[in-house]
Design a protein around this motif. Structure first.
Motif, PDB file in Angstrom:
ATOM      1  N   GLN A 140       1.553   6.716  -8.066  1.00 20.99           N
ATOM      2  CA  GLN A 140       1.030   5.648  -7.221  1.00 20.99           C
ATOM      3  C   GLN A 140       2.145   4.988  -6.421  1.00 20.99           C
ATOM      4  O   GLN A 140       1.995   4.733  -5.216  1.00 20.99           O
ATOM      5  N   THR A 141       3.272   4.737  -7.055  1.00 19.64           N
ATOM      6  CA  THR A 141       4.394   4.085  -6.382  1.00 19.64           C
ATOM      7  C   THR A 141       4.959   4.961  -5.272  1.00 19.64           C
ATOM      8  O   THR A 141       5.209   4.484  -4.150  1.00 19.64           O
ATOM      9  N   LEU A 142       5.158   6.253  -5.549  1.00 15.64           N
ATOM     10  CA  LEU A 142       5.751   7.147  -4.553  1.00 15.64           C
ATOM     11  C   LEU A 142       4.837   7.301  -3.335  1.00 15.64           C
ATOM     12  O   LEU A 142       5.310   7.241  -2.187  1.00 15.64           O
ATOM     13  N   VAL A 143       3.539   7.486  -3.565  1.00 16.08           N
ATOM     14  CA  VAL A 143       2.608   7.651  -2.442  1.00 16.08           C
ATOM     15  C   VAL A 143       2.532   6.369  -1.616  1.00 16.08           C
ATOM     16  O   VAL A 143       2.584   6.396  -0.379  1.00 16.08           O
ATOM     17  N   THR A 144       2.429   5.240  -2.292  1.00 17.88           N
ATOM     18  CA  THR A 144       2.318   3.961  -1.575  1.00 17.88           C
ATOM     19  C   THR A 144       3.590   3.646  -0.797  1.00 17.88           C
ATOM     20  O   THR A 144       3.526   3.204   0.358  1.00 17.88           O
ATOM     21  N   LEU A 145       4.741   3.896  -1.402  1.00 15.87           N
ATOM     22  CA  LEU A 145       6.007   3.638  -0.701  1.00 15.87           C
ATOM     23  C   LEU A 145       6.144   4.540   0.518  1.00 15.87           C
ATOM     24  O   LEU A 145       6.658   4.107   1.564  1.00 15.87           O
ATOM     25  N   GLY A 146       5.686   5.792   0.407  1.00 16.97           N
ATOM     26  CA  GLY A 146       5.745   6.679   1.563  1.00 16.97           C
ATOM     27  C   GLY A 146       4.915   6.164   2.726  1.00 16.97           C
ATOM     28  O   GLY A 146       5.370   6.163   3.887  1.00 16.97           O
ATOM     29  N   LEU A 147       3.710   5.700   2.441  1.00 20.46           N
ATOM     30  CA  LEU A 147       2.846   5.158   3.495  1.00 20.46           C
ATOM     31  C   LEU A 147       3.419   3.864   4.069  1.00 20.46           C
ATOM     32  O   LEU A 147       3.389   3.640   5.293  1.00 20.46           O
ATOM     33  N   GLU A 148       3.932   3.014   3.200  1.00 18.30           N
ATOM     34  CA  GLU A 148       4.509   1.755   3.670  1.00 18.30           C
ATOM     35  C   GLU A 148       5.733   2.008   4.555  1.00 18.30           C
ATOM     36  O   GLU A 148       5.935   1.313   5.567  1.00 18.30           O
ATOM     37  N   CYS A 149       6.545   2.983   4.181  1.00 20.32           N
ATOM     38  CA  CYS A 149       7.734   3.292   4.986  1.00 20.32           C
ATOM     39  C   CYS A 149       7.339   3.809   6.370  1.00 20.32           C
ATOM     40  O   CYS A 149       7.992   3.483   7.370  1.00 20.32           O
TER      41      CYS A 149
END
Length: 353
Positions: free
Chosen positions: A39-48
């Motif tokens: 969840q963290t990796l996917v969300t951080l990718g979208l946020e970036c």
């Protein structure tokens, strides 16, 4: 009557052994960590991606609206990273209360993600009207901003399911650590709740403070701005002392900490008043919805923290201190040692002929 030792006597019943020796199962522990990590990796990718797209198309501007989007995205990303650290800490300490708190925190991030969509849309509209950014930024970012709450919602459901499975696993660890004394287990549970609350207090206070410093007070460095900066390390020190005093069972220290919590509660009530007072609300307008969210959550956490701090102080000098301060070893080694001790305590049986 002659006595025969059981050695060499084939008709002797075997020694009584425990009907079930508990074997730790790490499957659900790893599942909880993996769900949170993905969840963290996917969300951080979208946020970036959203952050980079905004920075590329934005022109130089010092208005509060231009700082709203980077602040929200950075704060949201930090929330997931901080949650990941707390997940590691909760699984390492086998803290059921902290695992439950992380599930609730994830639902809070879900709500904040939904609030973030409207906030970013408003900020882009203001900048587009000022000709500081292309209106296409919103069209390019909107799908990803909608996907993020969906991912967090799915992650929250999975984390809740795995946390339910972890309950028995961690309950056994508490039983080994505290024993079957129900009163002692309640005291230890109160202590665990208090320590978990301190960790969540830090994040929500920091989130509110960052938004105030970057969005609200960035254009005017008055006394309130510098006092807010000083409040950040002071708050960290207060929370650290709050954990230290409860472990040492210092009544004087806990009274001081509780009084400081009341002062923090008054501070957030004052900030809420200023955010909606007619004379001061314009300066809070760019970030008012998210700051209100953080302020209310922080107030609720402070009230619960004060209640638990009083309960912890009430439990001082009742035998909990040795259980809190003793070091914990490897749970699997403890389980093996416990099983060996149980078997070694079975007496050699003699048969009467």
């Amino acid at each position: 009557m002659a006595f025969r030792a059981r050695e060499g006597y084939t008709n002797v019943a075997p020694p009584a052994t425990p009907s079930r020796v508990y074997v730790p199962n790490t499957t659900w522990t790893w599942s909880f960590a993996i769900v949170t990590l993905i969840q963290t990796l996917v969300t951080l990718g979208l946020e970036c991606y959203i952050f980079a797209n905004f920075q590329i198309q934005e022109q130089a501007n010092d208005s509060p609206s231009s700082k709203t989007i980077p602040t929200f995205l950075a704060l949201y990303s930090f929330g997931f990273l901080y949650e990941l650290v707390l997940v590691y800490d909760a699984l390492r300490m086998k803290n059921t209360i902290q695992v439950i708190g992380l599930c609730l925190c994830n639902f809070g991030l879900l709500i904040y993600g939904a609030v973030q969509v409207q906030q970013i849309q408003n900020a882009v509209s203001v900048l587009a009207d000022m000709k500081e950014i292309s209106p296409l930024v919103w069209a390019e970012s909107q799908p990803f901003l909608i996907i993020i709450p969906c991912i967090v919602g799915l992650g929250s459901l999975l984390m809740t399911f795995v946390a339910w499975k972890l309950y028995d696993e961690f309950a056994w660890t508490i039983y080994k650590h505290i024993s079957a004394d129900l009163r002692m287990k309640r005291r230890y549970l109160t202590y665990q709740i208090y320590i978990a609350l301190l960790k969540f207090d830090f994040f929500f206070f920091l989130g509110f403070t960052v938004q105030f410093l970057v969005v609200v007070s960035s254009s005017k460095h008055d006394a309130e701005f510098y006092l807010t900066i000083i409040a950040v390390p002071v708050t960290i020190l207060i929370l650290a002392c709050g954990a230290w005093f409860v472990r040492r069972e210092s009544m004087f220290g806990m009274i001081v900490i509780i009084m400081l919590f009341f002062a923090a509660m008054a501070y957030f009530c004052f900030k809420l008043y200023r955010m909606y007072a007619p004379a001061t609300f314009p300066q809070y307008l760019p970030a008012r919805p998210s700051m209100t969210f953080f302020a209310i959550i922080t107030l609720v956490l402070i009230v619960i923290t004060i209640i638990n701090a009083c309960m912890c102080a009430h439990n001082f000098d009742r035998g909990l201190k040795p259980h809190i301060n003793k070091k914990k070893g490897n749970p699997e080694e403890k389980t093996t040692e416990l099983s060996s001790n149980v078997l070694s305590q079975v007496p050699s049986r003699m048969m009467i002929d």
